[in-house]
Scaffold this motif. Structure first.
Motif, PDB file in Angstrom:
ATOM      1  N   VAL A  22       0.827  -1.205   0.000  1.00  0.00           N
ATOM      2  CA  VAL A  22       0.000   0.000   0.000  1.00  0.00           C
ATOM      3  C   VAL A  22       0.866   1.263   0.000  1.00  0.00           C
ATOM      4  CG1 VAL A  22      -1.641   1.312   1.420  1.00  0.00           C
ATOM      5  CG2 VAL A  22      -1.991  -1.115   1.041  1.00  0.00           C
ATOM      6  N   LEU A  23       2.049   1.204   0.579  1.00  0.00           N
ATOM      7  CA  LEU A  23       2.910   2.387   0.688  1.00  0.00           C
ATOM      8  C   LEU A  23       3.252   3.007  -0.665  1.00  0.00           C
ATOM      9  CD1 LEU A  23       4.478   4.242   2.625  1.00  0.00           C
ATOM     10  CD2 LEU A  23       6.410   2.689   2.354  1.00  0.00           C
ATOM     11  N   PRO A  24       3.737   2.260  -1.659  1.00  0.00           N
ATOM     12  CA  PRO A  24       4.027   2.909  -2.954  1.00  0.00           C
ATOM     13  C   PRO A  24       2.778   3.468  -3.634  1.00  0.00           C
ATOM     14  CG  PRO A  24       5.031   0.741  -2.868  1.00  0.00           C
ATOM     15  CD  PRO A  24       4.186   0.875  -1.660  1.00  0.00           C
ATOM     16  N   VAL A  25       1.653   2.785  -3.483  1.00  0.00           N
ATOM     17  CA  VAL A  25       0.411   3.270  -4.080  1.00  0.00           C
ATOM     18  C   VAL A  25      -0.018   4.572  -3.428  1.00  0.00           C
ATOM     19  CG1 VAL A  25      -2.032   2.733  -4.442  1.00  0.00           C
ATOM     20  CG2 VAL A  25      -0.307   0.952  -4.736  1.00  0.00           C
ATOM     21  N   SER A  26       0.122   4.665  -2.100  1.00  0.00           N
ATOM     22  CA  SER A  26      -0.270   5.896  -1.410  1.00  0.00           C
ATOM     23  C   SER A  26       0.677   7.050  -1.757  1.00  0.00           C
ATOM     24  CB  SER A  26      -0.327   5.678   0.101  1.00  0.00           C
ATOM     25  OG  SER A  26       0.935   5.313   0.595  1.00  0.00           O
ATOM     26  N   ILE A  27       1.953   6.768  -1.952  1.00  0.00           N
ATOM     27  CA  ILE A  27       2.895   7.808  -2.379  1.00  0.00           C
ATOM     28  C   ILE A  27       2.525   8.288  -3.783  1.00  0.00           C
ATOM     29  CG2 ILE A  27       5.294   8.253  -3.044  1.00  0.00           C
ATOM     30  CD1 ILE A  27       6.121   6.393  -0.748  1.00  0.00           C
ATOM     31  N   LEU A  28       2.226   7.357  -4.677  1.00  0.00           N
ATOM     32  CA  LEU A  28       1.832   7.721  -6.030  1.00  0.00           C
ATOM     33  C   LEU A  28       0.536   8.529  -6.019  1.00  0.00           C
ATOM     34  CD1 LEU A  28       2.467   7.421  -9.050  1.00  0.00           C
ATOM     35  CD2 LEU A  28       1.070   5.353  -9.028  1.00  0.00           C
ATOM     36  N   TRP A  29      -0.414   8.137  -5.185  1.00  0.00           N
ATOM     37  CA  TRP A  29      -1.672   8.867  -5.073  1.00  0.00           C
ATOM     38  C   TRP A  29      -1.429  10.302  -4.616  1.00  0.00           C
ATOM     39  CZ3 TRP A  29      -6.638   8.276  -6.387  1.00  0.00           C
ATOM     40  CH2 TRP A  29      -7.561   9.134  -5.811  1.00  0.00           C
ATOM     41  N   THR A  30      -0.558  10.476  -3.621  1.00  0.00           N
ATOM     42  CA  THR A  30      -0.270  11.811  -3.113  1.00  0.00           C
ATOM     43  C   THR A  30       0.417  12.666  -4.173  1.00  0.00           C
ATOM     44  OG1 THR A  30      -0.057  10.912  -0.880  1.00  0.00           O
ATOM     45  CG2 THR A  30       0.872  13.084  -1.265  1.00  0.00           C
ATOM     46  N   VAL A  31       1.327  12.069  -4.928  1.00  0.00           N
ATOM     47  CA  VAL A  31       2.040  12.822  -5.963  1.00  0.00           C
ATOM     48  C   VAL A  31       1.096  13.215  -7.094  1.00  0.00           C
ATOM     49  CG1 VAL A  31       3.802  12.616  -7.755  1.00  0.00           C
ATOM     50  CG2 VAL A  31       4.305  11.873  -5.442  1.00  0.00           C
ATOM     51  N   LEU A  32       0.243  12.305  -7.521  1.00  0.00           N
ATOM     52  CA  LEU A  32      -0.630  12.575  -8.656  1.00  0.00           C
ATOM     53  C   LEU A  32      -1.787  13.510  -8.319  1.00  0.00           C
ATOM     54  CD1 LEU A  32      -0.836   9.080 -10.375  1.00  0.00           C
ATOM     55  CD2 LEU A  32       0.496  11.072 -11.074  1.00  0.00           C
ATOM     56  N   THR A  33      -2.373  13.361  -7.131  1.00  0.00           N
ATOM     57  CA  THR A  33      -3.558  14.139  -6.799  1.00  0.00           C
ATOM     58  C   THR A  33      -3.279  15.283  -5.840  1.00  0.00           C
ATOM     59  OG1 THR A  33      -4.172  12.738  -4.929  1.00  0.00           O
ATOM     60  CG2 THR A  33      -5.019  12.116  -7.112  1.00  0.00           C
ATOM     61  N   GLY A  34      -2.216  15.200  -5.087  1.00  0.00           N
ATOM     62  CA  GLY A  34      -1.921  16.219  -4.087  1.00  0.00           C
ATOM     63  C   GLY A  34      -2.753  16.067  -2.834  1.00  0.00           C
ATOM     64  N   GLY A  35      -3.576  15.032  -2.781  1.00  0.00           N
ATOM     65  CA  GLY A  35      -4.434  14.794  -1.621  1.00  0.00           C
ATOM     66  C   GLY A  35      -3.800  13.850  -0.617  1.00  0.00           C
ATOM     67  N   THR A  36      -4.502  13.623   0.455  1.00  0.00           N
ATOM     68  CA  THR A  36      -4.018  12.719   1.486  1.00  0.00           C
ATOM     69  C   THR A  36      -4.657  11.347   1.323  1.00  0.00           C
ATOM     70  OG1 THR A  36      -5.766  13.388   3.023  1.00  0.00           O
ATOM     71  CG2 THR A  36      -3.695  14.607   3.114  1.00  0.00           C
ATOM     72  N   VAL A  37      -4.060  10.366   1.951  1.00  0.00           N
ATOM     73  CA  VAL A  37      -4.587   9.011   1.937  1.00  0.00           C
ATOM     74  C   VAL A  37      -4.971   8.666   3.362  1.00  0.00           C
ATOM     75  CG1 VAL A  37      -4.060   6.601   1.440  1.00  0.00           C
ATOM     76  CG2 VAL A  37      -3.101   8.398   0.012  1.00  0.00           C
ATOM     77  N   PHE A  38      -6.233   8.392   3.588  1.00  0.00           N
ATOM     78  CA  PHE A  38      -6.774   8.091   4.919  1.00  0.00           C
ATOM     79  C   PHE A  38      -6.447   9.194   5.919  1.00  0.00           C
ATOM     80  CE2 PHE A  38      -5.873   3.733   3.193  1.00  0.00           C
ATOM     81  CZ  PHE A  38      -7.185   3.428   2.908  1.00  0.00           C
ATOM     82  N   GLY A  39      -6.409  10.433   5.444  1.00  0.00           N
ATOM     83  CA  GLY A  39      -6.152  11.574   6.313  1.00  0.00           C
ATOM     84  C   GLY A  39      -4.693  11.770   6.685  1.00  0.00           C
ATOM     85  N   MET A  40      -3.790  11.020   6.038  1.00  0.00           N
ATOM     86  CA  MET A  40      -2.366  11.135   6.340  1.00  0.00           C
ATOM     87  C   MET A  40      -1.618  11.640   5.114  1.00  0.00           C
ATOM     88  SD  MET A  40      -1.649   7.595   8.391  1.00  0.00           S
ATOM     89  CE  MET A  40      -2.243   6.571   7.074  1.00  0.00           C
ATOM     90  N   ASP A  41      -0.674  12.516   5.337  1.00  0.00           N
ATOM     91  CA  ASP A  41       0.203  12.974   4.262  1.00  0.00           C
ATOM     92  C   ASP A  41       1.445  12.087   4.286  1.00  0.00           C
ATOM     93  OD1 ASP A  41       1.474  14.289   2.275  1.00  0.00           O
ATOM     94  OD2 ASP A  41       1.708  16.186   3.348  1.00  0.00           O
ATOM     95  N   VAL A  42       1.460  11.086   3.427  1.00  0.00           N
ATOM     96  CA  VAL A  42       2.493  10.052   3.455  1.00  0.00           C
ATOM     97  C   VAL A  42       3.871  10.637   3.180  1.00  0.00           C
ATOM     98  CG1 VAL A  42       3.216   7.866   2.438  1.00  0.00           C
ATOM     99  CG2 VAL A  42       0.800   8.345   2.729  1.00  0.00           C
ATOM    100  N   ILE A  43       3.979  11.525   2.201  1.00  0.00           N
ATOM    101  CA  ILE A  43       5.275  12.088   1.833  1.00  0.00           C
ATOM    102  C   ILE A  43       5.831  12.949   2.952  1.00  0.00           C
ATOM    103  CG2 ILE A  43       6.445  13.616   0.203  1.00  0.00           C
ATOM    104  CD1 ILE A  43       4.602  12.506  -1.942  1.00  0.00           C
ATOM    105  N   ALA A  44       4.976  13.731   3.612  1.00  0.00           N
ATOM    106  CA  ALA A  44       5.438  14.554   4.733  1.00  0.00           C
ATOM    107  C   ALA A  44       5.909  13.678   5.890  1.00  0.00           C
ATOM    108  CB  ALA A  44       4.333  15.492   5.202  1.00  0.00           C
ATOM    109  N   ASN A  45       5.210  12.571   6.132  1.00  0.00           N
ATOM    110  CA  ASN A  45       5.622  11.667   7.205  1.00  0.00           C
ATOM    111  C   ASN A  45       6.961  11.001   6.891  1.00  0.00           C
ATOM    112  OD1 ASN A  45       3.335  12.239   8.675  1.00  0.00           O
ATOM    113  ND2 ASN A  45       2.211  10.465   7.956  1.00  0.00           N
ATOM    114  N   LEU A  46       7.149  10.573   5.648  1.00  0.00           N
ATOM    115  CA  LEU A  46       8.430   9.972   5.271  1.00  0.00           C
ATOM    116  C   LEU A  46       9.561  10.993   5.329  1.00  0.00           C
ATOM    117  CD1 LEU A  46       7.368   7.702   2.296  1.00  0.00           C
ATOM    118  CD2 LEU A  46       8.133   6.975   4.553  1.00  0.00           C
ATOM    119  N   THR A  47       9.277  12.220   4.911  1.00  0.00           N
ATOM    120  CA  THR A  47      10.287  13.278   4.983  1.00  0.00           C
ATOM    121  C   THR A  47      10.672  13.567   6.423  1.00  0.00           C
ATOM    122  OG1 THR A  47       9.389  14.251   2.968  1.00  0.00           O
ATOM    123  CG2 THR A  47      10.799  15.650   4.310  1.00  0.00           C
ATOM    124  N   ALA A  48       9.698  13.613   7.306  1.00  0.00           N
ATOM    125  CA  ALA A  48       9.981  13.849   8.723  1.00  0.00           C
ATOM    126  C   ALA A  48      10.795  12.707   9.314  1.00  0.00           C
ATOM    127  CB  ALA A  48       8.683  14.027   9.492  1.00  0.00           C
TER     128      ALA A  48
END
Length: 74
Positions: A22-48
Motif C-alpha cells: 500500500v505504501l508505494p500506491v499511497s505515495i503515487l496517489w499523493t504525488v498525482l492528486t496532491g491529496g491525502t490518503v486516509f487523512g495522512m500525508d504520506v510524503i510529509a511523514n516519510l520526509t519527517a
C-alpha cells in the motif's frame, strides 16, 4: 504453543506485506492528486522520518540499519 507463535508471526508477516504494497500506491496517489490518503500525508511523514534519522547522527544511522534489517529477506 508453537502453533500460536507460527500463527502470530504469519499474521504480522502478512500485515506487513499488505502495508509494504500500500505504501508505494499511497505515495503515487499523493504525488498525482496532491491529496491525502486516509487523512495522512504520506510524503510529509516519510520526509519527517528521514530528517529525524539524519539529525540523529550516528544513533540515527544505527536505527536506520536496524529498521532496514527488518525489511531484508533472508
Amino acid at each position: 504453543m508453537d502453533s500460536v507463535i507460527k500463527y502470530t508471526t504469519g499474521f504480522f508477516g502478512g500485515l506487513l506485506a499488505i502495508m509494504m504494497a500500500v505504501l508505494p500506491v499511497s505515495i503515487l496517489w499523493t504525488v498525482l492528486t496532491g491529496g491525502t490518503v486516509f487523512g495522512m500525508d504520506v510524503i510529509a511523514n516519510l520526509t519527517a522520518l528521514v530528517n529525524s534519522l539524519g539529525e540523529g547522527g550516528f544513533v540515527g544511522l544505527v536505527v536506520l540499519i536496524v529498521v532496514m534489517s527488518f525489511f531484508m529477506k533472508k
